[in-house]
Write an enzyme that holds these catalytic residues in place. Structure first.
Site, short mmCIF file in Angstrom:
data_model
loop_
_atom_site.label_atom_id
_atom_site.label_comp_id
_atom_site.label_asym_id
_atom_site.label_seq_id
_atom_site.Cartn_x
_atom_site.Cartn_y
_atom_site.Cartn_z
N LYS A 60 0.83 -1.20 0.00
CA LYS A 60 0.00 0.00 0.00
C LYS A 60 0.87 1.25 0.00
O LYS A 60 0.64 2.18 -0.79
CB LYS A 60 -0.91 -0.02 1.24
CG LYS A 60 -1.98 1.02 1.24
CD LYS A 60 -2.86 0.91 2.48
CE LYS A 60 -3.76 -0.32 2.41
NZ LYS A 60 -4.41 -0.61 3.70
N ARG A 103 -3.17 2.89 8.72
CA ARG A 103 -3.56 1.63 8.08
C ARG A 103 -2.34 0.74 7.87
O ARG A 103 -1.25 1.20 7.56
CB ARG A 103 -4.22 1.91 6.72
CG ARG A 103 -5.46 2.77 6.85
CD ARG A 103 -5.94 3.24 5.50
NE ARG A 103 -6.72 2.19 4.82
CZ ARG A 103 -7.12 2.31 3.56
NH1 ARG A 103 -6.78 3.36 2.83
NH2 ARG A 103 -7.82 1.33 3.02
N GLY A 143 -8.32 -7.31 4.61
CA GLY A 143 -9.18 -7.52 5.78
C GLY A 143 -8.51 -8.22 6.94
O GLY A 143 -9.13 -8.49 7.95
N MET A 156 -5.69 -7.28 8.62
CA MET A 156 -5.13 -6.45 9.67
C MET A 156 -5.96 -5.20 9.84
O MET A 156 -7.02 -5.07 9.26
CB MET A 156 -3.67 -6.17 9.39
CG MET A 156 -2.84 -7.42 9.67
SD MET A 156 -1.13 -7.15 9.35
CE MET A 156 -1.22 -6.58 7.68
N ARG A 202 -3.93 -1.38 -6.17
CA ARG A 202 -3.12 -2.59 -6.13
C ARG A 202 -3.56 -3.48 -7.29
O ARG A 202 -4.65 -3.28 -7.83
CB ARG A 202 -3.29 -3.32 -4.80
CG ARG A 202 -4.72 -3.72 -4.51
CD ARG A 202 -4.86 -4.31 -3.10
NE ARG A 202 -6.27 -4.50 -2.76
CZ ARG A 202 -6.72 -4.72 -1.54
NH1 ARG A 202 -5.90 -4.75 -0.52
NH2 ARG A 202 -8.01 -4.90 -1.31
N ARG A 247 -0.60 -46.55 -7.86
CA ARG A 247 -0.56 -47.27 -6.58
C ARG A 247 -1.33 -48.58 -6.73
O ARG A 247 -2.56 -48.58 -6.72
CB ARG A 247 -1.20 -46.41 -5.48
CG ARG A 247 -0.32 -45.28 -5.01
CD ARG A 247 -1.15 -44.16 -4.44
NE ARG A 247 -1.97 -43.57 -5.49
CZ ARG A 247 -2.24 -42.27 -5.60
NH1 ARG A 247 -1.79 -41.42 -4.74
NH2 ARG A 247 -2.99 -41.84 -6.61
N ARG A 304 4.08 -48.63 -9.07
CA ARG A 304 4.72 -48.93 -7.79
C ARG A 304 4.25 -50.29 -7.30
O ARG A 304 3.05 -50.57 -7.27
CB ARG A 304 4.36 -47.86 -6.77
CG ARG A 304 5.00 -48.10 -5.41
CD ARG A 304 4.71 -46.97 -4.45
NE ARG A 304 3.33 -47.01 -4.00
CZ ARG A 304 2.78 -46.09 -3.21
NH1 ARG A 304 3.49 -45.04 -2.81
NH2 ARG A 304 1.52 -46.18 -2.85
N GLY A 315 9.39 -39.70 -2.92
CA GLY A 315 8.11 -39.85 -2.23
C GLY A 315 8.13 -38.91 -1.05
O GLY A 315 8.43 -39.30 0.07
N CYS A 317 6.67 -37.76 -6.62
CA CYS A 317 5.29 -38.23 -6.71
C CYS A 317 4.54 -38.03 -5.42
O CYS A 317 3.45 -38.52 -5.25
CB CYS A 317 5.24 -39.69 -7.15
SG CYS A 317 5.97 -40.81 -5.96
N TYR A 367 10.82 -34.63 -13.84
CA TYR A 367 9.37 -34.45 -13.88
C TYR A 367 8.79 -34.31 -12.49
O TYR A 367 9.43 -34.69 -11.51
CB TYR A 367 8.69 -35.60 -14.63
CG TYR A 367 8.71 -36.93 -13.91
CD1 TYR A 367 7.73 -37.25 -12.96
CD2 TYR A 367 9.70 -37.88 -14.17
CE1 TYR A 367 7.75 -38.45 -12.28
CE2 TYR A 367 9.72 -39.08 -13.50
CZ TYR A 367 8.75 -39.38 -12.55
OH TYR A 367 8.78 -40.56 -11.88
#
Lengths: 874, 874
Positions: B23, B93, B102, B104, B335, B561, B617, B765, B830, B850
């Site tokens: 702000k 503020r 909202g 604070m 903003r 799974r 798996r 995992g 995963c 990945y």
């Protein structure tokens, strides 16, 4: 270039133990020293590794080297393999880098076949067929895995038919008949004729020895003795000399000093007209070595001369095997002898006094774990005086044991797993298959066998009390009962007591008293302490334990588990009141009741440890451990506490956890209930002030368990420092105390550089750290770890021996990071590994300040730390 | 040198967001842009940190800088703080780096006291006392924590007395009386007089804003939005302009584009004669911004001009606050506006088409998590047509929700924790205290409030469906019932459905259908995929999931799974048969029954994933998960299985584990029962061969779970390769497959260099790895993690957002070590973190190949991976 896989004895020496195995290296060394050694050659441990790499076959290259060596042996002996006229017979014996007595297999008299035996018989018929039947028996068992009892049964049948008791009473005809029977058994069991080609026999035998490296009892032995499974075994092929050629022949084993007491005098046994394992198998009771002087002075004098030569050469007590063939002495083996802890200490001290070794060398001569034998209770002398022995046997392995009779190794393991710890194994004789059962018993009693029988040797190695050769007893293993000479019966579960130092057996429970460190032990430990660089502290929760720990040389308390103080009946009700509290105020009120008790506990510890640090861990277990779990118990307690059954049941259910090990415990309790940490801190600081006023010196080290994050540590540390300041202000006295943390959560180890900003010390809680790092809980892993051992995935129980590659990596990282942040940080370990010698050495190497272990392991840790410092100068 | 803790607006700019907060930085930027901004100054976030470091006090140095700035403000405005003649009133503020709407606190009209108000009243009495009563109310609430309802109650009483409905209907006298009442309330609650010294008011207000950074709802908001707690908030002190001076005054909020749809048209609301929160609090229903054109053309035209200027300057849709004082427009804030996912996509695409930003910039403009809204089901159109709405409100946040009515946030949390997931929160209006309850509901319905009301703003941020302002409904929260205009009642637990895109509410359950990626979404995702360097796979166990995943752009299955396939009734009995087997043969027979089913499962997956890798798996959970645990169930099953109750009960008891998470599961099952791995491998390879014959391209990646040691991996890998070779030989076809491992045990991460020798891929995992690294189980940690959040020990749930410092250290070490051993190793994740944007970015940074996540998070992961690649070029 091709590898050399086969060495003649004359090509090796004692330093080649890794390649030739212990037996092979020593046979080579003895050859070089000029001792009378039947010649032979060693197939190396590398050949064994190659055998496994080649899918369990011996390569042509190795075979060629074996037969070349055999040819040279024929040249040296002037005998010929498979030649009936002048046959070369050999023994084929395993020999690993580390001695593994009785764990692997031996084949004697190899090279006999029908032609050879007939030629031999023309000179000495009984000897010829005795040798042949032994060979068939051993070859069938070791190479073809045909069950031994089939052959033993046939011998028993023959003895019954002839009405004799001993094997030696069977004559040549009997043995000839047995050979026929044995071959029939072989044909029936194996489906083909017994092999007649000596070369084929030899290769099969060598392969069998290689295979025996991985038999189940060898795997168990390696696990118990920390021998890596990738070492492999060498194989020794040696010209046979015969102790079974008649009454001027014999075979024996002897030690240069007494392996039970350490006394400096030749100690041994032999059997005339016997071969191989006959002596140690305990089937006939042997004669003592000194009797040999009467029978054969020359052989005896030679033996003494060579024995002394070997001891001076190896600078250690020797364990030797020998054979006398027609009066002439041959050495078959020498090695540093296994001995009891007492003997080990006496021998080490004597060797120093005799000027043979230095104090530093002496410190390295005793296996730290062996001291365990000396640190366990002995019989209460008073109680012992009023007891009458029911029989007496050989004092085969010292110490005192009291427990309930069990008759088989399997049953012992079964009862042990069911929670019965007080067990004594009673057996006719033990065999290598019994090793698991022996491990779980306090003592072993055998009817047959002498001081060098299997039971005696193994029990001494384990530090288990053993009384052997109680020939008066009649044991009925099937019906689980034994009877004494005067007809008293002892059934499974009845109490007996064994005194392994006197050989006396008592038909009752006899209380025991604590051990102490004195005499040779104290002198030896004094040497050890000179070299040690780590402190040794003890895990102790009571003044009694603390006193015992100091007597054993502890330099402080490394772990006081405060929860152990809460289980006494008058305390647990206050704890329970705290747990069921609904408000902070109620909880504080309950904690106030506990405060004076805790303060008293700590005062007792501080007094016992005057001058030494005392590390106190805040409450660790989940709260549900203090509450009952069955409906009946809950109903009872709810009445006691003035709650309804449902209320209490709900509280118990609310505290239930799916994985308590990973639940609401350790410092997580202090984060949610700061008032617990406040009470405990108050108790510690008030106690420290009280005893300081008495003139006691004390530095409490307050330890926060299960920390995984610096902000968590900081939160609990703030509770401690705030409370401590309050108390010191109230009492108008400053006390020096430290605040540190357990490192037992992987995350704490990973972030140790951060954690060290708030922690004045780290104490590695390697029990939990092992659980979290491996991802299995100690309570549950039992179900699958046995499969992991038998499949050689893990070789050791990581809860006993620190996993140096995995868990150790975290310890090392954390120790390094901790020191980087705070160079003077105190680093300790308080998991059970703190008393395990290999782990203690590791702790030294990664630079810990101290190890902490159970009071009874303190001297072991002291010695291990000393050896670590000698081997790894910092 | 002293620090600068206070900046005048003219001293800052938009790039100083970290120091000045969002702000403050934007007020400075707007000042520089020449917009009509009431002047003021910003106390920096560093001052906030300093405040906490100084034990929650504002240092003299900072105070001095504040009063110096205040003096300069007086000079600029020509007004004087506390001077009744020409009083300077200010707003105080909060303004953090990240927008926390909202969360604070704000205080308006500060600087009034009795003298000042009287002077003001002489000009405009109603305005003066309205301002004063507002100030007392806000100051009491924010600074002194006196409960708001006390003041609201007093207003309601006054309105009742006067017989009016709206605050604006109260006259000056009424407000004057209220000021007296308010001061009495203050005196009664706080025990002293309301402060009259403006300087004192100011410092107290600034401190209160600093404190509000750590109020519980701000902590929750930060946790939900990943805002670090050490950032702190800045405080903006700004000259007041007044929207409550009369009917030519007002206050409003507006967006440069429609935040719900993204439509390029000014969108906003305002209230005349109002101040501050009046608009967003939803107490009076506001007018749309376009109505302002009629009322005040000049102000409207100015507003449009400045709004366009701001959008062009910030190159993004702006969310602005403004006040009109006697017809003159002032901007109080701008903003980047919060928006729905659909709006975000449309705005990003439009901005590219308008030439304002590049495609690459556009990709960075959408929060990946926001896409979640678009990926969840919408109503089944057919079902929707047959349903009649029971009422219609504002379409405040799009999407479809069907669920059971609940009337309070607390009750919603309670029901959610008890397992009820289908919940819709029905409230008169929501407030920041309701945020936890809103999080657990599928939808929110409110009676009061407009498009910018709390419920609407928060729901849009969360991607939760919301219908606001259903003024026809009568809600009785106490009795848990609401009534429609035609008198139908809906009680807690009754089903309703909300359409957040139309504002319609249905009094029944309406089935939903899956979402798809098309239009702007598809175009935008196309841009994102250009920059992405990691693959995105999905966790999918069924062909249905696999198809959904492909529709969402998954490039393979990262985790199938297999155990999820076993729970169907016809399968579980075969599994149970396997578990109770006493011999390997029995077990194999039971597994043979499962084989064809598993093979069929895999064929389905392979077909759905034609051309893409499928990672399967091996069985992971402990076997007891497949057996019942209560006596009744055991009795029933024992009959079914032809076992006695005791037998089955014993089996169940024998499988019991103390810590199942750390028990006999994962590859430990294959080590003890190799036949399970054999069956699963056979099913996989046979399925692969079958679909290959159909012309499908497939590369199965067989994944071994819970590995902690290379020999363990090797043992199970050998089972797989042996079985696969067998099957390929039987079928006379070669299939390319890979064998890899999960890295989910800390030890595996520590020894990844070793493990990579046998593993062709690693899949992290991170669910289990997080459990083991932190040492707490996900099922149990709930009991204490809330305390950890509220005590700021942990800021995020490590199971949702990857703990980069601890767990991440292991991931990074393992990724590096794995690549060192095997440079082309495939590295994936995963755990659920694979679909969490910050964690995805981390995965990109440490070089993973990945990420794999649930099908519904695939587009989120694609966008997150793309943004990660743009921000962190590899």
């Amino acid at each position: 270039m091709s590898n050399k896989y086969v060495y003649l004895f004359r090509e090796g020496n004692a330093s080649m133990r890794e390649l030739l195995g212990g037996k092979g290296a020593n046979l080579a060394e003895m050859t070089n020293l000029g001792l009378p050694i039947p010649q032979g050659f060693t197939v190396t441990t590398e050949a064994c590794t190659q055998y496994y790499n080649d899918n369990q076959t011996i390569s042509d290259e190795i075979k060629e080297q074996i037969f070349n060596a055999l040819k040279e042996l024929e040249r040296m002996t002037g005998k010929q393999f498979g030649n009936p006229e002048n046959p070369l017979l050999v023994s084929v014996r395993s020999g690993a880098r580390a001695s593994m007595p009785g764990m692997m297999d031996t084949i004697l008299n190899l090279g006999i076949n029908e032609e050879v035996v007939q030629a031999m018989a023309s000179k000495n018929e009984r000897f010829a067929y005795d040798s042949y039947r032994r060979f068939i028996q051993m070859f069938s068992d070791v190479v073809m895995e045909i069950p031994k009892p089939l052959f033993e049964g046939a011998i028993d049948e023959m003895k019954a038919k002839r009405g004799v008791k001993l094997d030696t009473e069977l004559n040549a005809e009997d043995l000839k008949e047995l050979v026929v029977t044995f071959k029939e058994i072989y044909r029936r069991e194996h489906g083909s004729e017994f092999p007649t080609n000596p070369s084929e026999q030899l290769i099969e035998a060598i392969e069998a020895v290689f295979r025996s490296w991985n038999n189940p009892r060898a795997i168990t032995y390696r696990r118990l003795n920390d021998i890596p499974s990738d070492w492999g075994t060498a194989v020794n092929v040696q010209e046979m000399v015969f102790g079974n050629m008649g009454d001027d022949c014999g075979t024996g084993v002897a030690f240069t000093r007494n392996p039970a007491t350490g006394e400096n005098a030749i100690f041994g046994e032999y059997l005339m007209n016997a071969q191989g394992e006959d002596v140690v198998a305990g089937i006939r009771t042997p004669k003592t070595i000194t009797e040999l002087e009467q029978t054969n002075k020359q052989a005896y004098d030679d033996f003494i001369m060579y024995a002394n030569k070997l001891e001076r050469h190896y600078k250690d007590m020797q364990d030797m095997e020998f054979t006398i063939e027609h009066g002439k002495l041959f050495f078959l083996q020498t090695r540093n002898g296994k001995r009891t802890a007492n003997a080990a200490l006496k021998i080490a001290v004597d060797l120093v006094d005799e000027g043979m070794i230095t104090e530093k060398e002496a410190v390295l001569r005793v296996e730290p774990n062996q001291l365990d034998q000396l640190l366990h209770p002995n019989f209460d002398t008073e109680k012992l005086q009023s007891a009458t022995p029911i029989t007496t046997g050989l004092a085969a392995s010292p110490g005192a044991a009291t427990g309930k009779v069990v008759f088989t190794a399997e049953r012992a393991v079964e009862l042990h797993n069911a929670g019965e710890k007080d067990l004594i194994l009673v057996r006719l004789e033990t065999s290598p298959e019994d090793i698991d059962g022996m491990t779980v018993c306090y003592g072993v009693l055998t009817v047959r066998g002498g001081m060098t029988s299997h039971a005696a040797v193994v029990a001494r190695g384990m530090g288990t009390c053993c009384v052997a050769g109680c020939g008066e007893l009649v044991v009925d293993e099937e019906n689980r009962v034994f009877e004494t000479k005067d007809g008293n019966q002892y059934h499974e579960g009845d109490w007996i007591s064994l005194d392994g130092s006197t050989g006396k057996v008592y038909g009752e429970k006899i209380d025991t008293v604590d051990a102490s460190v004195s005499g040779n032990f104290a002198r030896f430990m004094g040497w050890a302490d000179q070299y040690r660089q780590m402190e040794v502290r003890a895990n102790a929760d009571t003044p009694k334990d603390a006193k015992q720990a100091r007597e054993f040389g502890a330099q402080g308390i490394g772990l006081c588990r405060t929860e152990h103080m809460f289980f006494a009946p008058e305390r647990i009700s206050a704890i329970r009141e705290m747990i069921v509290s609904k408000t902070v105020e109620q909880r504080k009120k309950a904690l106030e009741k506990i405060l004076p008790m805790q303060r008293g506990d700590f005062e007792g510890l501080f007094r016992a440890m005057d001058g030494y640090p005392v590390t106190i861990r805040l409450l660790d277990p989940p709260l549900h451990e203090f509450l009952p779990h069955t409906d009946d118990e809950i109903a009872e307690l709810s009445k006691e506490m003035g709650l309804s059954f449902e209320e209490l049941k709900n509280i118990v259910a609310g505290l239930h956890e799916f994985n308590p090990m990973m639940g609401h415990r350790g410092c997580r309790l202090d984060v949610t209930y700061p008032e617990i940490g406040e009470m405990q801190t108050r108790a510690i600081i008030e106690a420290a002030i009280n005893v300081t006023r008495e003139g006691i010196k004390v530095t409490p080290e307050i330890m926060i368990p299960l920390v995984g994050e610096i902000k968590e540590l900081k939160y609990v540390k703030d509770i401690i420092t705030r409370t401590a300041s309050e108390v010191m202000k109230e009492q108008n006295m400053e006390i020096h105390y430290m605040v540190g943390t357990m490192i037992e959560i992987p995350r704490a180890a990973l972030l140790a550089d951060e954690i060290a900003k708030e922690a004045e010390f780290f104490s590695f809680g390697t029990n939990d750290l092992t659980q979290m790092t491996f991802g299995f809980s100690r309570d549950d892993a039992g179900k699958f770890l046995d499969e992991y051992y038998s499949k050689k995935i893990y070789e050791n129980d990581p809860f006993k021996k620190l996993d140096q590659t995995g868990v150790g990596k975290l310890v090392e990282m954390a120790a390094k990071a901790g020191k980087q942040t705070r160079p003077n940080i105190e680093l300790g370990i308080c998991g059970e590994h703190g008393g395990e010698p290999a782990s203690v050495e590791y702790c030294h190497r990664v630079g810990l300040t101290y190890v902490s272990c159970s009071p009874y392991r303190v001297p072991i840790a002291r010695l291990a730390a000393s050896q670590a410092a000698i081997k790894n100068p910092r």
